[in-house]
Design an enzyme around this catalytic site. Structure first.
Site, short mmCIF file in Angstrom:
data_model
loop_
_atom_site.label_atom_id
_atom_site.label_comp_id
_atom_site.label_asym_id
_atom_site.label_seq_id
_atom_site.Cartn_x
_atom_site.Cartn_y
_atom_site.Cartn_z
N ASP A 1 -8.22 -10.42 7.98
CA ASP A 1 -7.25 -9.56 8.67
C ASP A 1 -7.56 -9.60 10.17
OD1 ASP A 1 -5.42 -6.84 7.66
OD2 ASP A 1 -5.96 -7.07 9.78
N HIS B 1 0.57 -8.46 -0.67
CA HIS B 1 -0.82 -8.79 -0.32
C HIS B 1 -1.76 -7.67 -0.75
CE1 HIS B 1 0.94 -6.69 3.18
NE2 HIS B 1 -0.28 -6.16 3.35
#
Ligand code: 5GP
Ligand code: ZN
Length: 147
Positions: A31, A100
């Site tokens: 991320d 996700h």
């Protein structure tokens, strides 16, 4: 591929990312703004959203990679705990509309907290009403017998 989708563009290498794991069906990458360092996103290579409308076989492959990454954070990073989160819809905090999972390693000194106040039901009727409404929706869902 959905060319308007950031994650589809990452899969197509049109946008940069730091890959952690890849197989023919799945991509895992860091991320860009980690809640805790090592925070990884796991996505299917086909565009689906939200999780509620994602085909079962896609999710089965995805959840096994989620477990793979969580195990690797435990053994590779020495994570003392792992949070696995997943949001559906902006109200739930979803920003990128491509299904996700977030896998977030936890360490004794990571300074992160999920602490949020929890509530209660008004009474037994109130509690049962929620369970009954969900149960009825499960049995009337055409997906009910498809996992
Ligand atoms: P959501 O809120 O939709 O569950 O989470 C989306 C996540 O994607 C956020 O944690 C955000 O930091 C991350 N993200 C958004 N854009 C990019 C990007 O271009 N690259 C990477 N690696 N992560 C991104
Ligand atoms: Zn997409």
């Amino acid at each position: 591929m959905n060319s308007d989708c950031i994650f589809c563009r990452i899969i197509a290498r049109q946008l940069p990312s730091t890959t952690v794991y890849e197989d023919p069906h799945t991509l895992a990458f860091l991320d860009i703004a980690p809640i805790v360092k090592g925070h990884t996103l796991v996505i299917p290579k086909t565009h689906h959203d939200p999780l509620l409308d994602t085909p079962g076989p896609v999710l089965e492959q995805l959840i096994l990679v989620v477990r793979k990454l969580a195990r690797a954070m435990r053994s590779g990073l020495g994570a003392a705990g792992i949070n696995i989160t997943q949001a559906n819809g902006p109200l739930a905090g979803q920003i990128v509309p491509h299904v996700h999972f977030h896998i977030i390693p936890r360490f004794n000194d990571d300074q992160h907290s999920w602490a949020a106040p929890q509530g209660d039901y008004d009474d037994d009727d109130d509690r049962c009403r929620f369970a009954t409404q969900i149960q009825a929706a499960i049995t009337s869902d055409p997906e009910h017998n498809n996992g």
